[in-house]
Design an enzyme around this catalytic site. Structure first.
Site, PDB file in Angstrom:
ATOM      1  N   SER A   1       0.844  -1.187   0.000  1.00  0.00           N
ATOM      2  CA  SER A   1       0.000   0.000   0.000  1.00  0.00           C
ATOM      3  C   SER A   1       0.882   1.240   0.000  1.00  0.00           C
ATOM      4  O   SER A   1       1.970   1.241   0.590  1.00  0.00           O
ATOM      5  CB  SER A   1      -0.882  -0.020   1.237  1.00  0.00           C
ATOM      6  OG  SER A   1      -1.170   1.278   1.662  1.00  0.00           O
ATOM      7  N   LYS A   2       0.381   2.305  -0.643  1.00  0.00           N
ATOM      8  CA  LYS A   2       1.235   3.487  -0.721  1.00  0.00           C
ATOM      9  C   LYS A   2       1.363   4.210   0.617  1.00  0.00           C
ATOM     10  O   LYS A   2       2.171   5.116   0.762  1.00  0.00           O
ATOM     11  CB  LYS A   2       0.816   4.444  -1.845  1.00  0.00           C
ATOM     12  CG  LYS A   2      -0.602   4.827  -1.944  1.00  0.00           C
ATOM     13  CD  LYS A   2      -0.746   5.790  -3.138  1.00  0.00           C
ATOM     14  CE  LYS A   2      -2.176   5.855  -3.569  1.00  0.00           C
ATOM     15  NZ  LYS A   2      -2.426   6.464  -4.819  1.00  0.00           N
ATOM     16  N   ARG A   3       0.581   3.743   1.587  1.00  0.00           N
ATOM     17  CA  ARG A   3       0.747   4.316   2.926  1.00  0.00           C
ATOM     18  C   ARG A   3       2.130   4.009   3.496  1.00  0.00           C
ATOM     19  O   ARG A   3       2.628   4.708   4.351  1.00  0.00           O
ATOM     20  CB  ARG A   3      -0.308   3.721   3.858  1.00  0.00           C
ATOM     21  CG  ARG A   3      -1.485   4.634   4.057  1.00  0.00           C
ATOM     22  CD  ARG A   3      -2.401   4.097   5.102  1.00  0.00           C
ATOM     23  NE  ARG A   3      -2.988   2.828   4.686  1.00  0.00           N
ATOM     24  CZ  ARG A   3      -3.533   1.958   5.524  1.00  0.00           C
ATOM     25  NH1 ARG A   3      -3.537   2.207   6.819  1.00  0.00           N
ATOM     26  NH2 ARG A   3      -4.075   0.851   5.080  1.00  0.00           N
TER      27      ARG A   3
END
Ligand code: GLU
Length: 474
Positions: free
Chosen positions: A255-257
């Site tokens: 995830s880009k988190r």
């Protein structure tokens, strides 16, 4: 060759190219090149609502940045173009008509409200929401009238009931689907633009694609595609559904988190294309040996579909850092200089020549240079307490900095002269360097500070020491 291998990469311009799609492109490319075939690029832009302006151009650029040049596709054309789906609308219309005429597809005039209502009822009854096939019951006469009256419509595919479809995936082996789980998929939307499912089948066939690599999230779409190939009487290309990427540090998909997930994002952080490629080669494929360092040419040679992995691929960023380090250390001085220049545009050539040998062994990715050399270009703020972090008496710190300041009339033999100064005064080396490092860099974690001083220069060095003295005196 009679039947050359033809692979294709078919990104949608809905954002930046995902790193998983870059891996797909790499495998497409490798198989085509290995077999003297062609690697085709097609832009799948039929979902206009999700279109992100400019992302199509950026997709092309990033593939080029990674060295994956296509044999046919946008910008260069080819025998089976156009290679942008919205430029192929008349082609889809023609094939759609064929399906309608044969009774494999039908017009659906249901309004959005009606469809939503039907879905709600199905959900309430704990059924999987599917189209209720209300328009399949319309008589040819009613359909004709509706069309003549200009009632908006979509076209749906007719899915047979309760049939088992068997499919042989190159990675997953035999996969079975029951058609009762398949919705009467919309093939053409009311705006005359096809959906992905219809366009992908028509295009893969017309472009003579022999092998499709794509992410495993597309596996549930396969029954729709099998049926379309069957309705048209076309042979289906071989498919390999590649495993997803998992983030080892967080449960679930990447995830880009937790860090960038776009191909461009990794370049912007200063990962080398060669290192990224090497890392991606081994994410979902293994050579069956201990060999880890692969050039693109070696990979093209060794790549085998049978060695694709079924298991999810662990996207271990530490491993990527390790590869990047190896490739950075292998760069020629000219290339290394260019990367330093790119990431430190404000540095002069002289500064870069001083910094290169000092930092080359330490950087994991080039963007690290920005934070570790920030002190060269600005005076960073820090607290008096940080200068005294090792419990140094403020008076001693003042003494240390005042004496050190006198050393910088010239920059020769700095290391020795600093060590001599420490010895003469019987200072604690660790204590001295904490005060000095914070004074110069504004931080306790820095690159080897003395080696960087020539890049800072006399005036700035003295200014920074004065700033520190001021803090200590106040
Ligand atoms: N256009 C699809 C995507 O961007 C490609 C799926 C496929 O390769 O068939 O994900």
């Amino acid at each position: 060759m009679d039947n050359p291998i033809r692979t294709r990469m078919a990104p949608s311009p809905t954002g930046e190219l995902h790193i998983g799609s870059l891996r797909t492109a790499l495998y497409d490319y490798a198989l085509a090149k290995q077999q003297q075939g062609q690697f085709i690029l097609r832009i799948e832009d039929t979902d206009q609502k999700r279109y992100v302006p400019g992302s199509d151009t950026r997709l092309l650029q990033v593939l080029k940045d990674f060295g994956l040049n296509w044999d046919e596709g946008p910008e260069i054309g080819g025998q089976y173009g156009p290679y942008i789906q919205t430029e192929r609308l008349p082609i889809y219309q023609q094939y759609l008509k064929e399906l309608i005429d044969k009774g494999d597809a039908y017009y659906c005039f249901c309004t959005e409200e009606k469809l939503t209502q039907a879905r709600e009822i199905q959900k309430a009854a704990k059924k999987i929401p599917r189209y209720d096939r209300c328009c399949l019951k319309l008589s040819p006469q009613q359909v004709k009238e509706n069309l003549a009256n200009g009632i908006p419509y979509v076209v749906r595919m007719k899915v047979p009931e309760n049939e088992t479809l068997i499919f042989n995936d190159l990675v997953r082996g035999e996969v079975k689907f029951n058609t009762n789980d398949v919705d009467d998929q919309v093939l053409m939307k009311s705006n005359g633009i096809p959906t992905y499912h219809f366009a992908v089948v028509v295009d893969d066939h017309l472009m003579k694609i022999t092998h499709v690599f794509r992410g495993e999230e597309w596996l549930p779409s396969v029954p729709k595609h099998i049926l379309l190939y069957r309705y048209f009487g076309w042979e289906m290309p071989q498919h390999a559904h590649l495993s997803i990427f998992l983030d080892p540090s967080h449960p679930g998909k990447m995830s880009k988190r937790y860090g960038t997930v776009s191909a461009q994002g990794f370049l912007a952080e200063g990962y080398l294309p060669e290192a990224m490629m090497n890392f991606l080669m081994l994410l979902g494929w293994n050579p069956g040996t201990e060999k880890e360092i692969y050039s693109l040419a070696e990979f093209i040679n060794d790549f085998k579909i049978e060695r694709l992995n079924k298991k999810p691929a662990i996207f271990d960023r530490k491993k990527l850092d390790y590869f990047n380090g190896i490739y950075i250390r292998q760069l020629s001085s000219e290339k290394l200089f260019d990367y330093f220049k790119k990431f430190l545009p404000q540095a002069s050539d002289d500064q870069i020549n001083i910094l290169m040998p000092v930092l080359k062994e330490r950087i994991i990715k080039f963007s690290d240079l920005v934070s570790s050399t920030k002190f060269l270009f600005e005076d960073l703020d820090y607290s008096k307490e940080l200068l005294l972090k090792k419990g140094t008496d403020p008076k001693l710190a003042i003494e240390m900095l005042t004496q050190a300041k006198n050393l910088f009339t010239d920059f020769s033999n700095l290391q020795t002269r600093i060590m001599d100064l420490i010895k003469q005064n019987n200072w604690n080396t660790g204590e001295f360097f904490m005060v000095f490092r914070v004074a110069i860099c504004g931080s306790e974690y820095t690159p080897p500070v003395v080696d960087c001083l020539p890049a800072l220069g006399q005036e700035a060095t003295i200014r920074k020491i004065d700033i520190a003295l001021n803090k200590l005196l106040n």
